[in-house]
Design a protein around this motif. Structure first.
Motif, PDB file in Angstrom:
ATOM      1  N   LEU A  20       0.840  -1.187   0.000  1.00  0.00           N
ATOM      2  CA  LEU A  20       0.000   0.000   0.000  1.00  0.00           C
ATOM      3  C   LEU A  20       0.881   1.245   0.000  1.00  0.00           C
ATOM      4  N   SER A  21       0.382   2.284  -0.630  1.00  0.00           N
ATOM      5  CA  SER A  21       1.072   3.565  -0.642  1.00  0.00           C
ATOM      6  C   SER A  21       0.173   4.628  -0.045  1.00  0.00           C
ATOM      7  N   CYS A  22       0.794   5.622   0.550  1.00  0.00           N
ATOM      8  CA  CYS A  22       0.066   6.766   1.088  1.00  0.00           C
ATOM      9  C   CYS A  22       0.832   8.019   0.691  1.00  0.00           C
ATOM     10  N   ALA A  23       0.241   8.787  -0.191  1.00  0.00           N
ATOM     11  CA  ALA A  23       0.859  10.020  -0.663  1.00  0.00           C
ATOM     12  C   ALA A  23       0.321  11.195   0.146  1.00  0.00           C
ATOM     13  N   ALA A  24       1.231  11.958   0.708  1.00  0.00           N
ATOM     14  CA  ALA A  24       0.855  13.099   1.537  1.00  0.00           C
ATOM     15  C   ALA A  24       1.117  14.394   0.775  1.00  0.00           C
ATOM     16  N   SER A  25       0.234  15.361   0.962  1.00  0.00           N
ATOM     17  CA  SER A  25       0.417  16.677   0.348  1.00  0.00           C
ATOM     18  C   SER A  25      -0.123  17.736   1.297  1.00  0.00           C
ATOM     19  N   GLY A  26       0.187  18.978   0.973  1.00  0.00           N
ATOM     20  CA  GLY A  26      -0.241  20.064   1.841  1.00  0.00           C
ATOM     21  C   GLY A  26       0.843  20.396   2.853  1.00  0.00           C
ATOM     22  N   ARG A  27       0.438  20.683   4.080  1.00  0.00           N
ATOM     23  CA  ARG A  27       1.373  21.103   5.127  1.00  0.00           C
ATOM     24  C   ARG A  27       2.046  19.904   5.797  1.00  0.00           C
ATOM     25  N   THR A  28       2.701  19.099   4.988  1.00  0.00           N
ATOM     26  CA  THR A  28       3.310  17.883   5.529  1.00  0.00           C
ATOM     27  C   THR A  28       4.427  18.187   6.516  1.00  0.00           C
ATOM     28  N   PHE A  29       5.030  19.376   6.418  1.00  0.00           N
ATOM     29  CA  PHE A  29       6.109  19.738   7.336  1.00  0.00           C
ATOM     30  C   PHE A  29       5.601  19.858   8.761  1.00  0.00           C
ATOM     31  N   SER A  30       4.293  19.983   8.914  1.00  0.00           N
ATOM     32  CA  SER A  30       3.711  20.107  10.257  1.00  0.00           C
ATOM     33  C   SER A  30       3.507  18.749  10.918  1.00  0.00           C
ATOM     34  N   THR A  31       3.784  17.677  10.182  1.00  0.00           N
ATOM     35  CA  THR A  31       3.580  16.346  10.753  1.00  0.00           C
ATOM     36  C   THR A  31       4.910  15.724  11.132  1.00  0.00           C
ATOM     37  N   TYR A  32       4.880  14.842  12.094  1.00  0.00           N
ATOM     38  CA  TYR A  32       6.086  14.201  12.612  1.00  0.00           C
ATOM     39  C   TYR A  32       6.163  12.737  12.203  1.00  0.00           C
TER      40      TYR A  32
END
Length: 122
Positions: A20-32
């Motif tokens: 499975l893949s999960c592509a993240a976008s947006g304010r990803t820098f705010s996540t740890y």
């Protein structure tokens, strides 16, 4: 806001593998960290595993250690869940989620994908 999109689910025979893949976008820098959860029909959503964007060893639910592996590609803002030796009881909707901590609990995650169905036939 952070947007998460899972892909890679499908139908597989018992003993098979899926990634499975999960592509993240947006304010990803705010996540740890990014986590994977799953929810089977009639059951609670359960923790599968999680990984920090910064590196380090992933953490897993004890029952899944050895069969599932999480990895990440920071350049693509993508997290992967490799599932091996699949069993019919692994059938569920699999979700990825983003958090400000390396959490193991659903409430510790702020952003969720829409989920992808994994069905393992016997």
């Amino acid at each position: 806001q952070v947007q998460l999109v899972e892909s890679g689910g499908g139908l597989v025979q018992a003993g098979g593998s899926l990634r499975l893949s999960c592509a993240a976008s947006g304010r990803t820098f705010s996540t740890y960290a990014m986590g994977w959860f799953r929810q089977a029909p009639g059951k609670e959503r359960e923790f599968v595993g999680a990984i920090r964007w910064s590196g380090g060893r992933p953490v897993y639910a004890d029952s899944l250690k050895g069969r599932f592996a999480i990895s990440r590609d920071n350049a693509k803002n993508t997290v992967y869940l490799q599932m091996n030796s699949l069993k019919p009881e692994d059938t569920a909707v699999y979700y990825c989620a983003a958090s400000g901590i390396l959490g193991r609990v659903r409430d510790e995650y702020d952003y969720w994908g829409q989920g992808t169905q994994v069905t393992v036939s016997s």
